[in-house]
Design a protein around this motif. Structure first.
Motif, PDB file in Angstrom:
ATOM      1  N   UNK A 142       0.827  -1.212   0.000  1.00  9.30           N
ATOM      2  CA  UNK A 142       0.000   0.000   0.000  1.00  9.30           C
ATOM      3  C   UNK A 142       0.860   1.261   0.000  1.00  9.30           C
ATOM      4  N   UNK A 143       1.966   1.222   0.710  1.00 12.45           N
ATOM      5  CA  UNK A 143       2.870   2.358   0.744  1.00 12.45           C
ATOM      6  C   UNK A 143       3.438   2.655  -0.647  1.00 12.45           C
ATOM      7  N   UNK A 144       3.974   1.626  -1.276  1.00 13.66           N
ATOM      8  CA  UNK A 144       4.648   1.818  -2.557  1.00 13.66           C
ATOM      9  C   UNK A 144       3.657   2.077  -3.695  1.00 13.66           C
ATOM     10  N   UNK A 145       2.478   1.443  -3.644  1.00 14.65           N
ATOM     11  CA  UNK A 145       1.487   1.668  -4.683  1.00 14.65           C
ATOM     12  C   UNK A 145       1.027   3.117  -4.722  1.00 14.65           C
ATOM     13  N   UNK A 161      -0.563   3.463   6.281  1.00 11.43           N
ATOM     14  CA  UNK A 161      -0.879   3.421   7.713  1.00 11.43           C
ATOM     15  C   UNK A 161      -2.385   3.447   7.948  1.00 11.43           C
ATOM     16  N   UNK A 162      -3.107   4.241   7.167  1.00 12.08           N
ATOM     17  CA  UNK A 162      -4.558   4.346   7.352  1.00 12.08           C
ATOM     18  C   UNK A 162      -5.265   3.069   6.892  1.00 12.08           C
ATOM     19  N   UNK A 163      -5.016   2.657   5.652  1.00 11.17           N
ATOM     20  CA  UNK A 163      -5.732   1.505   5.102  1.00 11.17           C
ATOM     21  C   UNK A 163      -5.373   0.209   5.815  1.00 11.17           C
ATOM     22  N   UNK A 164      -4.095  -0.006   6.054  1.00  9.35           N
ATOM     23  CA  UNK A 164      -3.668  -1.256   6.686  1.00  9.35           C
ATOM     24  C   UNK A 164      -4.210  -1.363   8.100  1.00  9.35           C
ATOM     25  N   UNK A 165      -4.127  -0.266   8.854  1.00 14.43           N
ATOM     26  CA  UNK A 165      -4.601  -0.290  10.243  1.00 14.43           C
ATOM     27  C   UNK A 165      -6.093  -0.564  10.301  1.00 14.43           C
ATOM     28  N   UNK A 166      -6.884   0.075   9.439  1.00 10.43           N
ATOM     29  CA  UNK A 166      -8.322  -0.179   9.395  1.00 10.43           C
ATOM     30  C   UNK A 166      -8.605  -1.642   9.047  1.00 10.43           C
ATOM     31  N   UNK A 167      -7.890  -2.159   8.061  1.00 11.20           N
ATOM     32  CA  UNK A 167      -8.138  -3.530   7.593  1.00 11.20           C
ATOM     33  C   UNK A 167      -7.789  -4.560   8.656  1.00 11.20           C
ATOM     34  N   UNK A 168      -6.701  -4.342   9.367  1.00  9.01           N
ATOM     35  CA  UNK A 168      -6.242  -5.320  10.357  1.00  9.01           C
ATOM     36  C   UNK A 168      -7.095  -5.347  11.619  1.00  9.01           C
ATOM     37  N   UNK A 202     -17.544   0.431   6.760  1.00 15.73           N
ATOM     38  CA  UNK A 202     -16.611   1.519   7.009  1.00 15.73           C
ATOM     39  C   UNK A 202     -15.299   1.290   6.268  1.00 15.73           C
ATOM     40  N   UNK A 203     -14.818   0.034   6.298  1.00 10.08           N
ATOM     41  CA  UNK A 203     -13.570  -0.283   5.612  1.00 10.08           C
ATOM     42  C   UNK A 203     -13.697  -0.081   4.105  1.00 10.08           C
ATOM     43  N   UNK A 204     -14.840  -0.487   3.561  1.00  7.96           N
ATOM     44  CA  UNK A 204     -15.051  -0.317   2.125  1.00  7.96           C
ATOM     45  C   UNK A 204     -15.154   1.160   1.752  1.00  7.96           C
ATOM     46  N   UNK A 205     -15.777   1.957   2.625  1.00  9.74           N
ATOM     47  CA  UNK A 205     -15.884   3.399   2.371  1.00  9.74           C
ATOM     48  C   UNK A 205     -14.508   4.051   2.402  1.00  9.74           C
ATOM     49  N   UNK A 206     -13.686   3.655   3.401  1.00 11.46           N
ATOM     50  CA  UNK A 206     -12.323   4.195   3.493  1.00 11.46           C
ATOM     51  C   UNK A 206     -11.509   3.778   2.284  1.00 11.46           C
ATOM     52  N   UNK A 241     -12.699   5.749  -0.785  1.00 13.04           N
ATOM     53  CA  UNK A 241     -12.322   7.153  -0.685  1.00 13.04           C
ATOM     54  C   UNK A 241     -10.837   7.378  -0.940  1.00 13.04           C
ATOM     55  N   UNK A 242     -10.005   6.567  -0.300  1.00  7.50           N
ATOM     56  CA  UNK A 242      -8.557   6.736  -0.458  1.00  7.50           C
ATOM     57  C   UNK A 242      -8.111   6.355  -1.863  1.00  7.50           C
TER      58      UNK A 242
END
Length: 312
Positions: A105-108, A157-164, A194-198, A201-202
């Motif tokens: 996610x960081x590199x993408x 940091x945002x996407x991974x933390x929400x997903x985990x 919520x995860x799908x919305x994030x 959005x991102x």
């Protein structure tokens, strides 16, 4: 993911080509060959950009950043793919999956921002040529590159933390070649709205917004190029910008197809193979696109090879 705290949880199972075992060796050879080409091509771009003083300009500084991202993103996932394709073991440890998720996610997202920065560089070079070196001074270039890498890190940091944080309820089979957000969300047994919305959005922020800005900037670039009196000057400008636009469409096209289009618009297998495109194909062809269409890169490469030949 609560199951990770349980000592009986050993990790995830990546279902890559388990339903098509006859294709595993073919894909292993193709991915290995592509990975080797990716390593050679992107390392070459980085080396010649560093070694040839004629390439010590903003355009090649950002190109070496793009090559570094491509080198890192493919290395974050392809070795695990090759390991899983080479035998019956399809597992990946929890720590390995989490690491892969954060790095990917960081590199993408970083690549998306680097491509945007490269478009800005081309806009200034073509539309503000007399002020180019003043605007794109070394300090500004470093700040732009740093912003791209930090923006990618923030996305991760945002996407991974929400997903985990999602509960798995014993689900371990990831229907993909790697640990990525959409596949992990599908494992969850709780509310994922919520995860799908994030995620949507991102992904929109890192794909649709930069792509729109790039296309608008190239509208101004095209208008400026058409005003260049010499045919040779127009050809050189179109070749340089054409290489960047080709890379932009390859990257953003696959990203939009994978993350922004409705999942029902692609079949079960098609969705699984999309990550291969931006993890294997795009990092492999980017150096070829810039090398084959750029006389300065080809000249620098020829000069470096001749120097090495003389030393040996």
């Amino acid at each position: 993911m609560g199951e990770a705290k349980n000592s009986s949880f050993k990790g995830f199972i990546l279902i890559d080509l388990s339903d098509h075992p006859q294709l595993e060796m073919i894909f292993f050879v193709l991915i290995l060959f592509s990975y080797l080409l990716t390593l050679v091509g992107n390392l070459t771009i980085i080396l010649i950009s560093h070694l040839d003083v004629r390439l010590h300009i903003p355009m090649y500084f950002f190109l070496s950043n793009l090559a570094s991202v491509d080198l890192a993103i493919t290395t974050s996932a392809v070795p695990q793919m090759l390991f899983n394709l080479s035998g019956a073991d399809k597992t990946i440890s929890y720590a390995g999956c989490v690491t892969q998720l954060y790095v990917f996610l960081w590199l993408g997202a970083t690549e998306a921002m680097v491509l945007l920065v490269m478009a800005f560089d081309r806009y200034v070079a073509v539309c503000q040529p007399l002020h180019y070196m003043t605007i794109m001074n070394p300090q500004i270039c470093c700040q732009l590159a740093s912003t791209a890498w930090l923006a990618g890190l923030g996305n991760s940091l945002i996407q991974s933390t929400f997903t985990l944080q999602l509960p798995l309820c014993g689900h371990q089979e990831v229907n993909s070649f790697l640990c990525e957000v959409p596949s992990l969300i599908k494992l969850a047994c709780g509310d994922t709205s919520l995860n799908e919305a994030v995620l949507n959005g991102i992904c929109a922020f890192f794909t649709a917004v930069p792509l729109s800005i790039i296309l608008i900037s190239y509208g101004y670039i095209a208008r400026a190029v058409l005003k260049i009196p010499s045919a040779e000057g127009r050809k050189k400008a179109f070749n340089t910008c054409g290489s960047h636009l080709t890379v932009v469409f390859l990257f953003y096209g696959s990203a939009i197809y994978a993350y922004l289009l409705p999942s029902k618009s692609s079949s079960h297998d098609q969705g699984k193979f999309i990550p291969l495109f931006y993890l294997v194909v795009t990092p492999m062809v980017n150096p070829l696109i810039y090398t084959l269409r750029n006389k300065e890169v080809k000249g620098a490469l020829r000069k470096v090879l001749e120097k090495w030949r003389e030393e040996w």
